[in-house]
Design a protein around this motif. Sequence first.
Motif, mmCIF file in Angstrom:
data_model
loop_
_atom_site.group_PDB
_atom_site.id
_atom_site.type_symbol
_atom_site.label_atom_id
_atom_site.label_comp_id
_atom_site.label_asym_id
_atom_site.label_seq_id
_atom_site.Cartn_x
_atom_site.Cartn_y
_atom_site.Cartn_z
ATOM 1 N N GLU A 155 0.845 -1.197 0.000
ATOM 2 C CA GLU A 155 0.000 0.000 0.000
ATOM 3 C C GLU A 155 0.879 1.245 0.000
ATOM 4 O O GLU A 155 1.930 1.279 0.660
ATOM 5 C CB GLU A 155 -0.914 0.001 1.225
ATOM 6 C CG GLU A 155 -1.918 1.139 1.219
ATOM 7 C CD GLU A 155 -2.937 1.022 2.341
ATOM 8 O OE1 GLU A 155 -3.834 1.895 2.415
ATOM 9 O OE2 GLU A 155 -2.857 0.059 3.136
ATOM 10 N N TYR A 186 1.335 5.157 0.906
ATOM 11 C CA TYR A 186 0.810 6.198 1.790
ATOM 12 C C TYR A 186 1.358 7.559 1.369
ATOM 13 O O TYR A 186 2.535 7.688 1.041
ATOM 14 C CB TYR A 186 1.207 5.920 3.243
ATOM 15 C CG TYR A 186 0.625 4.652 3.809
ATOM 16 C CD1 TYR A 186 -0.649 4.637 4.368
ATOM 17 C CD2 TYR A 186 1.352 3.465 3.789
ATOM 18 C CE1 TYR A 186 -1.188 3.470 4.886
ATOM 19 C CE2 TYR A 186 0.835 2.300 4.309
ATOM 20 C CZ TYR A 186 -0.440 2.300 4.861
ATOM 21 O OH TYR A 186 -0.963 1.145 5.377
ATOM 22 N N ASP A 187 0.501 8.555 1.359
ATOM 23 C CA ASP A 187 0.911 9.908 1.023
ATOM 24 C C ASP A 187 -0.051 10.884 1.697
ATOM 25 O O ASP A 187 -1.274 10.752 1.540
ATOM 26 C CB ASP A 187 0.893 10.121 -0.499
ATOM 27 C CG ASP A 187 1.595 11.407 -0.920
ATOM 28 O OD1 ASP A 187 1.348 12.441 -0.282
ATOM 29 O OD2 ASP A 187 2.379 11.371 -1.879
ATOM 30 N N HIS A 245 -7.190 5.589 -2.149
ATOM 31 C CA HIS A 245 -6.356 4.504 -1.619
ATOM 32 C C HIS A 245 -5.545 3.901 -2.766
ATOM 33 O O HIS A 245 -6.117 3.443 -3.755
ATOM 34 C CB HIS A 245 -7.226 3.439 -0.953
ATOM 35 C CG HIS A 245 -8.080 3.977 0.143
ATOM 36 N ND1 HIS A 245 -7.609 4.206 1.420
ATOM 37 C CD2 HIS A 245 -9.393 4.363 0.151
ATOM 38 C CE1 HIS A 245 -8.576 4.697 2.172
ATOM 39 N NE2 HIS A 245 -9.675 4.795 1.430
#
Length: 323
Positions: free
Chosen positions: A82, A84-85, A93
């Motif tokens: 995954e 993330y930011d 997502h």
Amino acid sequence: MRLRLVPAETNINFFAARKVTFGASMVLMVLSVVAWVAMGLNFGIDFQGGTTIRTESSQPVDVAAYRDALQPLELGDVAISEVYDPTFAEDEHVAMLRIQAQEGEESAGNEMVANVEAALQGVDESIRFTSVESVGPKVSGELVQSAVLAVLAALGAIMVYIWLRFEWQFSLGAVVALFHDVLLTIGLFSVLQIKFDLATIAALLTIVGYSINDTVVIFDRVRENLIKYKKMALQDVMNLSVNETLSRTVMTSGTTLIALIALLVLGGDVIRGFVFAITWGVVVGTYSSVYVAKNVVLMLGTKRDWSKPTDGPGGTQFSTSDA
């Protein structure tokens, strides 16, 4: 009351079976090379080439569900993570899929990409592919070459540093110990066919750094004791030095292993290969600092004139200077 994993003073003869321990290490190094050549390494996507797919969805990423959905497609090595930011919206997502190159294909086929998309949409209908990129065998071959050069450059730089800091005998002993650690790690990955990728290369460089740190600590104590005990036999000086630093070695390695074992058990599949390599490296690195590096120095011998007597206000003193 302070915690002690080993007694404050020990008198262990680490060189009692030095021919056996050093000989066993050399045999294991040769066997590791043989396993590497005969069985090869289980290269990951970084070195095999493959396809990188970036996905976006309004639903949270479920890595386990994605992996289960792709399992029937039999695509081989698939890495899912995954992304993330902090700039992402609440309903944005993002996941990154890395799929190994399929047999007989230079790049991702439209059919394969369509099958992957259909499988993932069975888990989340809102999922969509925002980018599909392929890495061919040529680029992967360049990564292998760069990885090998990175490890060799690290070993070469360490050899020069130890040579300048101590003597060439210490430099050679340290590099032999580092080659021992790297080869045994590669040999284990070859025998167990654990995935070998760029994360593993990072682990090898970490092992090199950890092992040389432990070796330099003991080398410093050896040099101090060579100055202090000028008539003591070199083997006895080394034994004394290892015993004097044993508490520090055990405490450092022990606490590091506690953290690594926790990561190995609880960290998940994504970092398991990386953590396993470092865990193994800490064990063999600690061993090689005592039983490989020191044996090489003992066989080659070293000078005993690191200090020169000088007259000072307190009488005869010793001044040390780095070789």
